[in-house]
Design a protein around this motif. Structure first.
Motif, PDB file in Angstrom:
ATOM      1  N   THR A 123       0.831  -1.206   0.000  1.00 53.30           N
ATOM      2  CA  THR A 123       0.000   0.000   0.000  1.00 53.30           C
ATOM      3  C   THR A 123       0.864   1.254   0.000  1.00 53.30           C
ATOM      4  OG1 THR A 123      -1.796  -1.151   1.141  1.00 53.30           O
ATOM      5  CG2 THR A 123      -1.783   1.255   1.272  1.00 53.30           C
ATOM      6  N   ALA A 124       1.910   1.266   0.823  1.00 50.89           N
ATOM      7  CA  ALA A 124       2.819   2.416   0.864  1.00 50.89           C
ATOM      8  C   ALA A 124       3.548   2.581  -0.467  1.00 50.89           C
ATOM      9  CB  ALA A 124       3.825   2.244   2.008  1.00 50.89           C
ATOM     10  N   TYR A 125       3.945   1.473  -1.072  1.00 53.50           N
ATOM     11  CA  TYR A 125       4.649   1.505  -2.356  1.00 53.50           C
ATOM     12  C   TYR A 125       3.749   2.065  -3.459  1.00 53.50           C
ATOM     13  CZ  TYR A 125       8.559  -0.185  -5.283  1.00 53.50           C
ATOM     14  OH  TYR A 125       9.656  -0.274  -6.103  1.00 53.50           O
ATOM     15  N   LEU A 126       2.507   1.582  -3.508  1.00 54.66           N
ATOM     16  CA  LEU A 126       1.575   2.053  -4.519  1.00 54.66           C
ATOM     17  C   LEU A 126       1.253   3.534  -4.326  1.00 54.66           C
ATOM     18  CD1 LEU A 126      -0.868  -0.985  -4.549  1.00 54.66           C
ATOM     19  CD2 LEU A 126       0.586  -0.266  -6.446  1.00 54.66           C
ATOM     20  N   PHE A 127       1.177   3.962  -3.080  1.00 49.25           N
ATOM     21  CA  PHE A 127       0.820   5.349  -2.787  1.00 49.25           C
ATOM     22  C   PHE A 127       1.967   6.309  -3.118  1.00 49.25           C
ATOM     23  CE2 PHE A 127       0.847   8.920   0.211  1.00 49.25           C
ATOM     24  CZ  PHE A 127      -0.373   9.511  -0.096  1.00 49.25           C
ATOM     25  N   ALA A 128       3.163   5.984  -2.626  1.00 52.60           N
ATOM     26  CA  ALA A 128       4.301   6.891  -2.799  1.00 52.60           C
ATOM     27  C   ALA A 128       4.985   6.740  -4.156  1.00 52.60           C
ATOM     28  CB  ALA A 128       5.318   6.661  -1.688  1.00 52.60           C
ATOM     29  N   ARG A 129       4.780   5.583  -4.805  1.00 52.77           N
ATOM     30  CA  ARG A 129       5.468   5.277  -6.062  1.00 52.77           C
ATOM     31  C   ARG A 129       6.986   5.354  -5.894  1.00 52.77           C
ATOM     32  NH1 ARG A 129       1.662   8.361 -10.607  1.00 52.77           N
ATOM     33  NH2 ARG A 129      -0.302   7.361  -9.976  1.00 52.77           N
ATOM     34  N   SER A 130       7.409   4.984  -4.712  1.00 53.65           N
ATOM     35  CA  SER A 130       8.834   4.925  -4.384  1.00 53.65           C
ATOM     36  C   SER A 130       8.990   3.832  -3.333  1.00 53.65           C
ATOM     37  CB  SER A 130       9.310   6.269  -3.826  1.00 53.65           C
ATOM     38  OG  SER A 130      10.667   6.203  -3.427  1.00 53.65           O
ATOM     39  N   GLN A 131      10.013   3.004  -3.461  1.00 49.15           N
ATOM     40  CA  GLN A 131      10.139   1.848  -2.573  1.00 49.15           C
ATOM     41  C   GLN A 131      10.259   2.275  -1.112  1.00 49.15           C
ATOM     42  OE1 GLN A 131      12.808  -1.190  -3.829  1.00 49.15           O
ATOM     43  NE2 GLN A 131      12.995  -2.092  -1.821  1.00 49.15           N
ATOM     44  N   PRO A 132       9.367   1.779  -0.258  1.00 50.93           N
ATOM     45  CA  PRO A 132       9.411   2.153   1.152  1.00 50.93           C
ATOM     46  C   PRO A 132      10.353   1.255   1.951  1.00 50.93           C
ATOM     47  CG  PRO A 132       7.445   0.861   0.727  1.00 50.93           C
ATOM     48  CD  PRO A 132       8.174   0.979  -0.587  1.00 50.93           C
ATOM     49  N   LEU A 133      10.890   1.814   3.019  1.00 45.94           N
ATOM     50  CA  LEU A 133      11.714   1.074   3.966  1.00 45.94           C
ATOM     51  C   LEU A 133      10.983   1.029   5.302  1.00 45.94           C
ATOM     52  CD1 LEU A 133      15.225   2.644   3.212  1.00 45.94           C
ATOM     53  CD2 LEU A 133      14.229   0.564   2.241  1.00 45.94           C
ATOM     54  N   PHE A 134      10.911  -0.161   5.897  1.00 48.72           N
ATOM     55  CA  PHE A 134      10.227  -0.299   7.181  1.00 48.72           C
ATOM     56  C   PHE A 134      10.972   0.453   8.272  1.00 48.72           C
ATOM     57  CE2 PHE A 134      10.034  -2.658  11.238  1.00 48.72           C
ATOM     58  CZ  PHE A 134       8.698  -2.478  11.535  1.00 48.72           C
ATOM     59  N   VAL A 135      10.224   1.182   9.087  1.00 49.35           N
ATOM     60  CA  VAL A 135      10.795   1.911  10.217  1.00 49.35           C
ATOM     61  C   VAL A 135      10.300   1.341  11.533  1.00 49.35           C
ATOM     62  CG1 VAL A 135      10.948   4.156  11.381  1.00 49.35           C
ATOM     63  CG2 VAL A 135      11.015   4.038   8.881  1.00 49.35           C
ATOM     64  N   MET A 136       8.974   1.172  11.647  1.00 51.84           N
ATOM     65  CA  MET A 136       8.429   0.821  12.944  1.00 51.84           C
ATOM     66  C   MET A 136       7.045   0.197  12.827  1.00 51.84           C
ATOM     67  SD  MET A 136       7.545   3.461  16.067  1.00 51.84           S
ATOM     68  CE  MET A 136       9.207   4.144  15.994  1.00 51.84           C
ATOM     69  N   LEU A 137       6.753  -0.732  13.745  1.00 47.41           N
ATOM     70  CA  LEU A 137       5.392  -1.202  13.980  1.00 47.41           C
ATOM     71  C   LEU A 137       4.983  -0.674  15.341  1.00 47.41           C
ATOM     72  CD1 LEU A 137       2.835  -2.961  13.563  1.00 47.41           C
ATOM     73  CD2 LEU A 137       4.120  -4.877  14.554  1.00 47.41           C
ATOM     74  N   ASN A 138       3.938   0.155  15.379  1.00 48.01           N
ATOM     75  CA  ASN A 138       3.479   0.708  16.644  1.00 48.01           C
ATOM     76  C   ASN A 138       2.662  -0.312  17.415  1.00 48.01           C
ATOM     77  OD1 ASN A 138       4.635   3.307  16.288  1.00 48.01           O
ATOM     78  ND2 ASN A 138       2.979   3.855  14.899  1.00 48.01           N
ATOM     79  N   GLU A 139       2.240   0.066  18.608  1.00 49.60           N
ATOM     80  CA  GLU A 139       1.595  -0.888  19.520  1.00 49.60           C
ATOM     81  C   GLU A 139       0.381  -1.541  18.874  1.00 49.60           C
ATOM     82  OE1 GLU A 139       0.015  -1.199  24.116  1.00 49.60           O
ATOM     83  OE2 GLU A 139       1.346   0.398  23.485  1.00 49.60           O
ATOM     84  N   THR A 140       0.326  -2.847  18.992  1.00 53.01           N
ATOM     85  CA  THR A 140      -0.739  -3.653  18.410  1.00 53.01           C
ATOM     86  C   THR A 140      -1.293  -4.597  19.462  1.00 53.01           C
ATOM     87  OG1 THR A 140       0.301  -3.593  16.221  1.00 53.01           O
ATOM     88  CG2 THR A 140      -1.325  -5.322  16.620  1.00 53.01           C
TER      89      THR A 140
ATOM     90  N   SER B 291      -0.285  -0.770  12.836  1.00 53.13           N
ATOM     91  CA  SER B 291       0.086   0.566  12.368  1.00 53.13           C
ATOM     92  C   SER B 291       1.571   0.555  12.014  1.00 53.13           C
ATOM     93  CB  SER B 291      -0.204   1.617  13.439  1.00 53.13           C
ATOM     94  OG  SER B 291       0.121   2.911  12.975  1.00 53.13           O
ATOM     95  N   PHE B 292       1.857   0.614  10.718  1.00 54.83           N
ATOM     96  CA  PHE B 292       3.231   0.539  10.220  1.00 54.83           C
ATOM     97  C   PHE B 292       3.698   1.922   9.752  1.00 54.83           C
ATOM     98  CE2 PHE B 292       1.426  -3.676   9.507  1.00 54.83           C
ATOM     99  CZ  PHE B 292       2.419  -4.519   9.973  1.00 54.83           C
ATOM    100  N   THR B 293       4.952   2.218  10.035  1.00 59.12           N
ATOM    101  CA  THR B 293       5.567   3.446   9.550  1.00 59.12           C
ATOM    102  C   THR B 293       6.679   3.091   8.572  1.00 59.12           C
ATOM    103  OG1 THR B 293       5.102   4.578  11.634  1.00 59.12           O
ATOM    104  CG2 THR B 293       6.748   5.581  10.189  1.00 59.12           C
ATOM    105  N   PHE B 294       6.660   3.744   7.405  1.00 62.30           N
ATOM    106  CA  PHE B 294       7.661   3.508   6.366  1.00 62.30           C
ATOM    107  C   PHE B 294       8.341   4.826   6.004  1.00 62.30           C
ATOM    108  CE2 PHE B 294       4.441   0.221   5.747  1.00 62.30           C
ATOM    109  CZ  PHE B 294       5.204  -0.929   5.647  1.00 62.30           C
ATOM    110  N   HIS B 295       9.560   4.695   5.473  1.00 64.34           N
ATOM    111  CA  HIS B 295      10.312   5.846   4.990  1.00 64.34           C
ATOM    112  C   HIS B 295      10.631   5.618   3.517  1.00 64.34           C
ATOM    113  CE1 HIS B 295      14.226   8.384   4.962  1.00 64.34           C
ATOM    114  NE2 HIS B 295      13.191   9.169   4.794  1.00 64.34           N
ATOM    115  N   CYS B 296      10.418   6.653   2.712  1.00 62.56           N
ATOM    116  CA  CYS B 296      10.702   6.565   1.277  1.00 62.56           C
ATOM    117  C   CYS B 296      11.819   7.548   0.942  1.00 62.56           C
ATOM    118  CB  CYS B 296       9.447   6.876   0.462  1.00 62.56           C
ATOM    119  SG  CYS B 296       8.049   5.785   0.788  1.00 62.56           S
TER     120      CYS B 296
END
Length: 293
Positions: free
Chosen positions: A205-222, A271-276
Motif C-alpha cells: 500500500t505504501a509503495y503504490l501510494f508513494a510510487r517509491s520503494q518504502p523502507l520499514f521503520v516501525m510497527l506501533n503498539e498492536t 500501524s506501520f511506519t515507512f520511509h521513502c
C-alpha cells in the motif's frame, strides 16, 4: 518465538502443577534501527523486563554480526505476554520479577510506564473523548490545506490534487483463508503470521501510494483482541492514514468474517511506519480524511 520462550521460562519456574499457557496480548513496538543485510549472521536476545500479576513484558533485541567477535543492534522489540491456566483458560499469577542492576531497574520502570500508557489509551476514543489540542490543530491544518489545494474543484474531500489524495483512494484489501499450517500451540492462527501478512499489505500500500520503494521503520503498539481460528476468512484492509515529509503511516485492520451469518469481528489493528528516502520530491502527497473518525 523468542517472546513466548522467554515468557514461558519465567512463568514455568513457579509452583504450578502443570505448565502455564502464555499468549501474546500485544506488541508494544518493533523498531528497525539500521539496514538488514541477508549475508550477516543474526542473534536474538530475549529478556523478561517487567512482570505484573499475570502479564509480562518481554524485550527482544536482534543483533547482526559486525566482525568475527562483535555484534551490533539492528532491531528492538517489546511484547506483552499473558499467562493462563491450561484447564480454565483464566489468567494465572506468575513469579514476580526483582530487578537488581541499574539497567534492569530502568527497563522495569519503562515496562511500568508502558502499562500505565496502555491503561490510559483504553479510555481514548472519539466516541467518549474529544481530540486533544494537538490533534485539533492537525485536523484544522488538513482541512484548510486541502480546501486551498482543491479550490475550484467543488469537492475538496473527494478530489485528488497535486498535493492531496483522498484517504479512501489509498485503501487496499486482502482476503485470506487461514490454513492449519499457520497454527500455533493453542491451535489458533500464529500472531506472527498475521503480522507478516499485515506487513506485506502495508508495504504494498505504501509503495503504490508513494510510487517509491518504502523502507520499514516501525510497527506501533498492536493489541490482539481476539484469536483467529483455523478455517477463518481473514480480511485485511490497509489505508494510508498519515504522511509527513518522506514518511508514510499505514493502518491495517484485520477482521474475521463468518460467511454463514455475514458477521465480521475486528481482531487487531496494525500501524506501520515507512520511509521513502528516494521519493522524487521533498514531501510525499498528504492524505485527506473524508470522515471525522
Amino acid at each position: 518465538g523468542m517472546p513466548a520462550n522467554a515468557a514461558s521460562g519465567h512463568a514455568e519456574a513457579g509452583p504450578h502443577p502443570q505448565p502455564l499457557l502464555t499468549v501474546t496480548a500485544s506488541v508494544v513496538r518493533i523498531r528497525l534501527l539500521t539496514t538488514l543485510f541477508p549475508d550477516r549472521d543474526l542473534k536474538l536476545l530475549g529478556h523478561v523486563t517487567w512482570v505484573g500479576k499475570s502479564s509480562m513484558e518481554i524485550q527482544v533485541d536482534c543483533q547482526a554480526r559486525k566482525s568475527a567477535t562483535e555484534f551490533e543492534p539492528i532491531l528492538h522489540a517489546s511484547f506483552t505476554m499473558v499467562a493462563k491456566d491450561p484447564a480454565t483458560k483464566a489468567s494465572a499469577n506468575v513469579n514476580p520479577l526483582v530487578p537488581e542492576s541499574e539497567g534492569e531497574k530502568r527497563r522495569f520502570a519503562q515496562g511500568e510506564q508502558n502499562r500505565q500508557r496502555r491503561l490510559a489509551d483504553r479510555g481514548v476514543s472519539l466516541s467518549v473523548q474529544a481530540p486533544t489540542a494537538e490533534e485539533r490543530f492537525i485536523l484544522h491544518d488538513l482541512f484548510m490545506a486541502g480546501k486551498k489545494s482543491a479550490a475550484g474543484s467543488g469537492d475538496a474531500a473527494a478530489t485528488a490534487t497535486p498535493t492531496f489524495v483522498p484517504m479512501s483512494r489509498t485503501v487496499n484489501q486482502s482476503v485470506i483463508l487461514c490454513q492449519p499450517s499457520e497454527r500455533n500451540i493453542h491451535n489458533t492462527i500464529f500472531g506472527g503470521y498475521l503480522m507478516r501478512k499485515g506487513f506485506e499489505l502495508a508495504f504494498s500500500t505504501a509503495y503504490l501510494f508513494a510510487r517509491s520503494q518504502p523502507l520499514f521503520v516501525m510497527l506501533n503498539e498492536t493489541t490482539f483482541h481476539k484469536p483467529v481460528q483455523i478455517g477463518s476468512i481473514l480480511t485485511l484492509n490497509a489505508t494510508v492514514v498519515f504522511t509527513k515529509e518522506k514518511y508514510v503511516q499505514v493502518e491495517v485492520a484485520a477482521s474475521v468474517t463468518n460467511p454463514e451469518v455475514g458477521k465480521s469481528e475486528l481482531t487487531n489493528v496494525f500501524s506501520f511506519t515507512f520511509h521513502c528516502p528516494n521519493y522524487k520530491d521533498t514531501e510525499i502527497k498528504r492524505v485527506l480524511p473524508q470522515t471525522y473518525e
